[in-house]
Design an enzyme around this catalytic site. Structure first.
Site, PDB file in Angstrom:
ATOM      1  CB  SER A 112      -0.963  -0.052   1.182  1.00 29.61           C
ATOM      2  OG  SER A 112      -1.882   0.985   1.107  1.00 29.61           O
ATOM      3  CG  HIS A 113       0.059   3.703   3.228  1.00 32.28           C
ATOM      4  ND1 HIS A 113      -0.863   2.684   3.283  1.00 32.28           N
ATOM      5  CD2 HIS A 113       0.481   3.908   4.478  1.00 32.28           C
ATOM      6  CE1 HIS A 113      -1.005   2.306   4.533  1.00 32.28           C
ATOM      7  NE2 HIS A 113      -0.205   3.025   5.288  1.00 32.28           N
ATOM      8  CG  ASP A 276      -2.446   4.104  -1.486  1.00 29.41           C
ATOM      9  OD1 ASP A 276      -3.212   4.063  -2.481  1.00 29.41           O
ATOM     10  OD2 ASP A 276      -2.402   3.203  -0.623  1.00 29.41           O
ATOM     11  CG  ASP A 278      -2.689  -0.303  -2.671  1.00 32.21           C
ATOM     12  OD1 ASP A 278      -2.540   0.823  -2.152  1.00 32.21           O
ATOM     13  OD2 ASP A 278      -3.444  -1.171  -2.196  1.00 32.21           O
ATOM     14  CG  ASP A 280      -6.024   1.095  -1.256  1.00 32.38           C
ATOM     15  OD1 ASP A 280      -5.074   1.893  -1.141  1.00 32.38           O
ATOM     16  OD2 ASP A 280      -6.101   0.036  -0.593  1.00 32.38           O
ATOM     17  NE  ARG A 281      -4.038   4.166   3.087  1.00 34.37           N
ATOM     18  CZ  ARG A 281      -3.623   4.299   4.336  1.00 34.37           C
ATOM     19  NH1 ARG A 281      -3.104   5.440   4.721  1.00 34.37           N
ATOM     20  NH2 ARG A 281      -3.718   3.303   5.191  1.00 34.37           N
ATOM     21  CB  THR A 343      -9.488  -0.129  11.799  1.00 32.92           C
ATOM     22  OG1 THR A 343      -9.833   0.972  12.637  1.00 32.92           O
ATOM     23  CG2 THR A 343      -8.420   0.303  10.815  1.00 32.92           C
ATOM     24  CD  GLU A 363      -8.207   7.138  10.311  1.00 32.96           C
ATOM     25  OE1 GLU A 363      -7.421   8.090  10.109  1.00 32.96           O
ATOM     26  OE2 GLU A 363      -7.863   5.946  10.309  1.00 32.96           O
ATOM     27  CE  LYS A 375      -7.635   1.987   1.827  1.00 29.61           C
ATOM     28  NZ  LYS A 375      -7.573   1.238   3.078  1.00 29.61           N
ATOM     29  NE  ARG A 495      -2.918   3.459  12.329  1.00 22.50           N
ATOM     30  CZ  ARG A 495      -1.786   3.681  11.648  1.00 22.50           C
ATOM     31  NH1 ARG A 495      -1.101   4.795  11.846  1.00 22.50           N
ATOM     32  NH2 ARG A 495      -1.316   2.777  10.802  1.00 22.50           N
TER      33      ARG A 495
END
Ligand code: G1P
Ligand code: ZN
Length: 542
Positions: A112-113, A276, A278, A280-281, A343, A363, A375, A495
């Site tokens: 991902s990111h 990002d 991949d 999705d963000r 989450t 978020e 997403k 977090r």
């Protein structure tokens, strides 16, 4: 020829919030990828002759891992493997291909990111036939299997050409290299008013989309520039690179700060956006106005009917628990259900499949809908373009009018990254133990209205997920949430999500920092963050 290779289990092959993620060298160990992939297939049934989709975000080791995945899939009896050309397939596009081609499932190679490269991160995620991430019962079974595996089956063959489009036959089996963009772009054209968005660009609307040298470059260039007529050069860093150009492909205000600066300049573009690693963000910033992902979700839900694919309205809205409650106000107003889930996108799948929710979001820069089961970064940007085109207004006007109508949820996430795992666990446990006594506690003007450890009961399949984060509610509708990240690859990440509701338009123009100052201070005190982690301040605030 199929070869059976003896192997021994690797420790720690437990999929987290979003698949198995480790440092790249961990994945590069001989048998590591093979063990995990064989363990996935060992937990599935009925895929003989079926279709598997394979793609990745183009990061370092992507091509090598794809060869292994494909050879193991064929050796285990899949009939057809669909691969994005060059090994490229964004996460939402993979989800779409799985659904569109009626595939049995798909394997996505991405972290991902997280940064890529030889010292960066790598990841493998399995998605099921609805196009969404495998549910927990599957990932847990896979983890159990990784602890017992003693051999895997793999095709003994030279590497496949991942770059030439077309079909290769191997007896009864086929490998197809597909255009990674075409099906996805066709889907977007169905959902959004391309004519109207094209007219918007024609009228001089300026977009800057940063693909961050990751997977969305080819998608964004084709859709924004070729199909919608955005000015040439609207898409930055459009070529996927194995190390993402040395950047961290995370579209937040730290790693995409240049976009924020651009958007805040007097002559900035009308819309700055990014996605990002991949795809999705999403990050959305209008001229002079950053849109928090939680607000973006609420605004999208309130305006989705302006896009042709959602003209009949939304059936329900789902958000992850730590996401601000801005979307709740919209759900209330339009009279649809609001679902609060743990989450991770995998919890939205059932609600989408059952037709209970149309729009979902987190978020953490994630928004999407029932068009796929992931997403979708570009979808969110297209949705914003469609909304702006239909309303004939800029981002700032849309956001401030939304607040005036529904109230503003000031919101921030404080991350304490790579803290020692033992201290982080102790912090969470201490908070958990303190829960029963928190109600009624007063800190200055803040009084605790209630506190709990979030548990989710899935209304569709009846499954329960406990200990999903600690929620502390305040009497003025403020909230602090604590949870540990499930995607980190080193130590633990704490977090802390801080939120305050402000219904009065006269008080909706404070900075987030101002508005949340008291709660932010209290968030540290309440959990003893300095005591348990040695940290006096968060490492990242988003
Ligand atoms: C993070 C985000 C979460 C998202 C996940 C995958 O997980 O918080 O919303 O679904 O990445 O992109 P976490 O590290 O918090 O477990
Ligand atoms: Zn991602």
């Amino acid at each position: 020829m199929v070869e059976t290779v003896e192997t021994a289990p690797f420790e720690g092959q437990r999929p987290g919030t979003s698949g198995l993620r480790k440092k790249t060298p961990v994945f590069q160990q001989p048998h590591y990828v093979a063990n995990f992939v064989q363990s996935i297939f060992d937990c599935l049934e009925g895929y003989e002759g079926a279709t598997l989709v394979v793609g990745g975000d183009g990061r370092f080791f992507n091509r090598e891992a794809i060869q292994t995945v494909v050879k193991i899939a064929l050796a285990n009896g899949f009939g057809r493997v669909l691969i994005g050309q060059g090994g490229i397939l964004s996460t939402p596009a993979t989800s779409n291909v799985i659904r569109q081609y009626g595939a049995f499932g798909g394997i996505i190679l991405s972290a991902s990111h997280n940064p890529g490269g030889p010292h960066g991160d790598f990841g493998i995620k399995y998605n099921v036939a609805n196009g969404g991430p495998a549910p927990e019962k599957v990932t847990e079974a896979v983890f159990a299997r990784t602890k017992e595996i003693s051999s895997y089956r793999i095709l003994k063959a030279p590497d496949f050409d991942l770059d030439a489009l077309g079909t290769t036959r191997l007896g009864e089996q086929t490998i197809e290299i597909i255009d990674p963009v075409a099906d996805y772009a066709a889907l977007m054209r169905k959902l959004f008013d391309f004519e109207r968005i094209r007219a918007l660009f024609k009228s001089g609307f300026r977009l800057k989309f940063d693909a961050m040298s990751a997977v969305t470059g080819p998608y964004a260039s084709r859709i924004f520039e070729d199909m919608l007529g955005a000015q040439a050069g609207s898409v930055l860093n459009a070529t996927p690179l194995p190390d993402f150009g040395g950047r961290h492909p995370d579209p937040n205000l730290v790693h995409a700060k240049h976009l924020l600066d651009l958007a805040m300049s007097p002559d900035g573009p009308d819309l700055c956006a990014a996605s990002d690693g991949d795809g999705d963000r999403n990050l959305v910033i209008g001229r002079g106005r950053f849109v928090t992902p939680s607000d973006s979700l609420a605004i999208i839900a309130a305006n989705a009917h302006l896009a042709p694919g959602y003209a009949s309205g939304v059936k329900g809205i789902a958000r992850s628990m730590p996401t601000s409650r801005a979307a709740d106000k919209v759900a209330e107003k339009i009279g649809v259900a609001l679902y609060e889930t743990p989450t991770g996108w995998k919890f939205f799948g059932n609600l989408l499949d059952a037709g209970m929710a149309t729009i979902c979001g987190e978020e953490s820069a994630g928004a999407g809908s029932d068009h796929v089961r992931e997403k979708d970064g570009l979808w969110a940007v297209l949705m914003w373009l469609n909304i702006l085109a239909a309303r004939g207004e800029g981002v700032d006007a849309v956001v401030t009018k939304h607040w005036a109508e529904h109230g503003r949820n000031y919101y921030a996430r404080h991350d304490y990254e790579e803290v020692e795992a033992a201290g982080a666990d102790e912090l969470m446990q201490t908070l958990r133990d303190a829960l029963p006594g928190l109600k009624g506690e007063t800190f200055g003007a803040l009084r605790i209205a209630g506190a709990d450890d979030f548990a989710y009961h899935d209304p569709v399949d009846g499954s329960d997920s406990a200990r999903q984060g600690i929620r502390v509610h305040f009497e003025d509708d403020g909230r602090i949430v604590y949870r540990l990240s499930g995607t980190g690859t080193a130590g633990a990440t704490l977090r802390v999500y801080i939120e305050r509701y402000e219904p009065d338009p006269a008080r909706q123009q404070m900075t987030t920092q101002e508005a949340l100052a008291d709660l932010a201070r209290l968030s540290q005190e309440l959990a003893g963050i300095a005591r348990f982690t040695g940290r006096k301040a968060p490492s990242v605030v988003t």
